[in-house]
Scaffold this motif. Structure first.
Motif, PDB file in Angstrom:
ATOM      1  N   LYS A 111     -12.277  43.720 -39.801  1.00  0.00           N
ATOM      2  CA  LYS A 111     -13.730  43.655 -39.819  1.00  0.00           C
ATOM      3  C   LYS A 111     -14.200  42.282 -40.273  1.00  0.00           C
ATOM      4  CE  LYS A 111     -17.772  46.079 -41.671  1.00  0.00           C
ATOM      5  NZ  LYS A 111     -18.230  47.170 -42.559  1.00  0.00           N
ATOM      6  N   LEU A 112     -15.089  41.683 -39.503  1.00  0.00           N
ATOM      7  CA  LEU A 112     -15.634  40.378 -39.857  1.00  0.00           C
ATOM      8  C   LEU A 112     -17.121  40.358 -39.537  1.00  0.00           C
ATOM      9  CD1 LEU A 112     -15.212  37.462 -40.851  1.00  0.00           C
ATOM     10  CD2 LEU A 112     -14.763  36.818 -38.465  1.00  0.00           C
ATOM     11  N   GLU A 113     -17.921  40.355 -40.580  1.00  0.00           N
ATOM     12  CA  GLU A 113     -19.369  40.317 -40.401  1.00  0.00           C
ATOM     13  C   GLU A 113     -19.838  38.871 -40.247  1.00  0.00           C
ATOM     14  OE1 GLU A 113     -20.722  42.200 -43.919  1.00  0.00           O
ATOM     15  OE2 GLU A 113     -20.154  44.224 -43.267  1.00  0.00           O
ATOM     16  N   LYS A 114     -20.888  38.679 -39.464  1.00  0.00           N
ATOM     17  CA  LYS A 114     -21.439  37.341 -39.264  1.00  0.00           C
ATOM     18  C   LYS A 114     -21.894  36.751 -40.590  1.00  0.00           C
ATOM     19  CE  LYS A 114     -22.933  37.827 -34.466  1.00  0.00           C
ATOM     20  NZ  LYS A 114     -24.065  37.751 -33.508  1.00  0.00           N
ATOM     21  N   GLY A 115     -21.639  35.454 -40.751  1.00  0.00           N
ATOM     22  CA  GLY A 115     -22.061  34.763 -41.954  1.00  0.00           C
ATOM     23  C   GLY A 115     -21.066  34.805 -43.097  1.00  0.00           C
ATOM     24  N   ARG A 116     -20.003  35.574 -42.954  1.00  0.00           N
ATOM     25  CA  ARG A 116     -19.010  35.660 -44.033  1.00  0.00           C
ATOM     26  C   ARG A 116     -18.262  34.350 -44.160  1.00  0.00           C
ATOM     27  NH1 ARG A 116     -19.092  39.771 -47.623  1.00  0.00           N
ATOM     28  NH2 ARG A 116     -16.964  40.563 -47.400  1.00  0.00           N
ATOM     29  N   LYS A 117     -17.958  33.978 -45.403  1.00  0.00           N
ATOM     30  CA  LYS A 117     -17.253  32.721 -45.676  1.00  0.00           C
ATOM     31  C   LYS A 117     -15.746  32.972 -45.558  1.00  0.00           C
ATOM     32  CE  LYS A 117     -20.930  31.158 -48.773  1.00  0.00           C
ATOM     33  NZ  LYS A 117     -21.534  30.272 -47.770  1.00  0.00           N
ATOM     34  N   VAL A 118     -15.129  32.299 -44.585  1.00  0.00           N
ATOM     35  CA  VAL A 118     -13.741  32.579 -44.210  1.00  0.00           C
ATOM     36  C   VAL A 118     -12.832  31.384 -44.490  1.00  0.00           C
ATOM     37  CG1 VAL A 118     -12.207  33.124 -42.274  1.00  0.00           C
ATOM     38  CG2 VAL A 118     -14.463  34.199 -42.422  1.00  0.00           C
ATOM     39  N   VAL A 119     -11.627  31.696 -44.969  1.00  0.00           N
ATOM     40  CA  VAL A 119     -10.571  30.692 -45.067  1.00  0.00           C
ATOM     41  C   VAL A 119      -9.445  31.118 -44.131  1.00  0.00           C
ATOM     42  CG1 VAL A 119      -8.793  29.653 -46.537  1.00  0.00           C
ATOM     43  CG2 VAL A 119     -11.105  29.988 -47.419  1.00  0.00           C
ATOM     44  N   VAL A 120      -9.005  30.202 -43.294  1.00  0.00           N
ATOM     45  CA  VAL A 120      -7.890  30.464 -42.377  1.00  0.00           C
ATOM     46  C   VAL A 120      -6.579  30.150 -43.097  1.00  0.00           C
ATOM     47  CG1 VAL A 120      -6.769  29.761 -40.220  1.00  0.00           C
ATOM     48  CG2 VAL A 120      -9.274  29.976 -40.338  1.00  0.00           C
ATOM     49  N   VAL A 121      -5.635  31.083 -43.043  1.00  0.00           N
ATOM     50  CA  VAL A 121      -4.331  30.892 -43.661  1.00  0.00           C
ATOM     51  C   VAL A 121      -3.309  30.589 -42.564  1.00  0.00           C
ATOM     52  CG1 VAL A 121      -2.516  31.931 -45.075  1.00  0.00           C
ATOM     53  CG2 VAL A 121      -4.924  32.419 -45.572  1.00  0.00           C
ATOM     54  N   GLU A 122      -2.667  29.425 -42.679  1.00  0.00           N
ATOM     55  CA  GLU A 122      -1.727  28.932 -41.672  1.00  0.00           C
ATOM     56  C   GLU A 122      -0.410  28.570 -42.339  1.00  0.00           C
ATOM     57  OE1 GLU A 122      -0.360  28.702 -38.848  1.00  0.00           O
ATOM     58  OE2 GLU A 122      -1.731  27.418 -37.677  1.00  0.00           O
ATOM     59  N   ASP A 123       0.689  28.731 -41.644  1.00  0.00           N
ATOM     60  CA  ASP A 123       1.982  28.379 -42.265  1.00  0.00           C
ATOM     61  C   ASP A 123       2.305  26.902 -42.103  1.00  0.00           C
ATOM     62  OD1 ASP A 123       2.705  28.499 -39.506  1.00  0.00           O
ATOM     63  OD2 ASP A 123       4.788  28.896 -40.073  1.00  0.00           O
ATOM     64  N   LEU A 124       1.935  26.306 -40.951  1.00  0.00           N
ATOM     65  CA  LEU A 124       2.370  24.950 -40.639  1.00  0.00           C
ATOM     66  C   LEU A 124       1.307  24.211 -39.838  1.00  0.00           C
ATOM     67  CD1 LEU A 124       4.675  22.775 -40.320  1.00  0.00           C
ATOM     68  CD2 LEU A 124       5.346  24.020 -38.259  1.00  0.00           C
ATOM     69  N   ILE A 125       1.028  22.968 -40.231  1.00  0.00           N
ATOM     70  CA  ILE A 125       0.116  22.117 -39.465  1.00  0.00           C
ATOM     71  C   ILE A 125       0.924  20.978 -38.852  1.00  0.00           C
ATOM     72  CG2 ILE A 125      -1.870  20.578 -39.531  1.00  0.00           C
ATOM     73  CD1 ILE A 125      -2.757  23.326 -40.164  1.00  0.00           C
ATOM     74  N   SER A 126       0.934  20.920 -37.525  1.00  0.00           N
ATOM     75  CA  SER A 126       1.579  19.786 -36.852  1.00  0.00           C
ATOM     76  C   SER A 126       0.492  19.010 -36.107  1.00  0.00           C
ATOM     77  CB  SER A 126       2.699  20.263 -35.923  1.00  0.00           C
ATOM     78  OG  SER A 126       2.230  21.247 -35.014  1.00  0.00           O
ATOM     79  N   THR A 127       0.240  19.362 -34.854  1.00  0.00           N
ATOM     80  CA  THR A 127      -0.849  18.702 -34.133  1.00  0.00           C
ATOM     81  C   THR A 127      -2.182  19.420 -34.339  1.00  0.00           C
ATOM     82  OG1 THR A 127      -0.348  19.965 -32.125  1.00  0.00           O
ATOM     83  CG2 THR A 127       0.707  17.813 -32.373  1.00  0.00           C
ATOM     84  N   ALA A 128      -2.160  20.552 -35.053  1.00  0.00           N
ATOM     85  CA  ALA A 128      -3.360  21.292 -35.483  1.00  0.00           C
ATOM     86  C   ALA A 128      -4.066  22.050 -34.372  1.00  0.00           C
ATOM     87  CB  ALA A 128      -4.355  20.366 -36.193  1.00  0.00           C
TER      88      ALA A 128
END
Length: 212
Positions: A111-128
């Motif tokens: 569930k994701l309501e509009k306007g919610r403050k979100v942080v994306v969790v990623e394992d690895l950043i290469s070219t993004a």
């Protein structure tokens, strides 16, 4: 010891990050690389997993104190988002690489309501590229994406430029430089290999580092 070096040591100790400058790996793109990263291995090493997830909690609390929802990248970020969400008492979901071809055809799971403050969790950043796609999907759904929290970044210029162009902030627990330094200190690579590795990082398409 800094968190970057602690996590670098942990990742090296379980082979989640592996440096092999004299026998390079080949990425799917065909690029020859002296480094290989598989942070999924942290999930099967409880002590390292605890250090990583606790580190992500602290990172999010420090840089994204207003976070209301965590969203993992599919598939590698899902487990980390779930564990960190549990530790922080926050709702968690994930973003598919494409819409489902059945059911409601969701791309965002949870569930994701509009306007919610979100942080994306990623394992690895290469070219993004993959994490920016996730951010774009979340923004289109009306989320206020605060940024990305990741375990490791290569620090590739292409990735840095892409994140900046997309107005996406990323904070990582550890990075290429920390891994190189710790690996050299622990005898996993030679000290003189560090410059070769950094030459690769500066331009992965330039293979001259292999013959340095």
């Amino acid at each position: 010891m800094s968190i970057e070096r602690e996590i670098a040591h942990d990742l090296l100790s379980i082979g989640a990050v592996f440096l092999r400058p004299d026998e390079p790996f080949t990425w799917a793109s065909g690029i020859h690389s002296p480094i290989y990263c598989d942070n999924r291995l942290t999930l099967t090493a409880p002590a390292v997993r605890t250090a990583v997830e606790t580190g992500l909690v602290n990172l999010i609390c420090k840089h994204y104190p207003d976070a209301e929802v965590l969203m993992g990248t599919s598939t590698a970020g899902i487990a980390h988002a779930a564990i960190v969400g549990h530790l922080m008492g926050l709702p968690m979901g994930y973003v598919r690489s494409g819409h489902k071809d059945h059911g409601r055809g969701n791309q965002i799971e949870g569930k994701l309501e509009k306007g919610r403050k979100v942080v994306v969790v990623e394992d690895l950043i290469s070219t993004a590229g993959s994490c920016i796609e996730v951010v774009d999907v979340l923004r289109e759904a009306g989320a206020d994406v605060l940024g990305v929290a990741s375990i490791f970044t290569y620090g590739l210029q292409k990735g840095i430029d892409r994140l900046a162009a997309a107005n996406v902030v990323n904070f990582s627990l550890s990075n290429f430089d920390a891994v190189c330094e710790v690996a050299a200190e622990e005898g996993k690579i030679k000290m003189e290999d560090i410059q070769r590795l950094k030459k690769f990082r500066a331009d992965p398409s330039d293979v001259s580092w292999m013959h340095a």
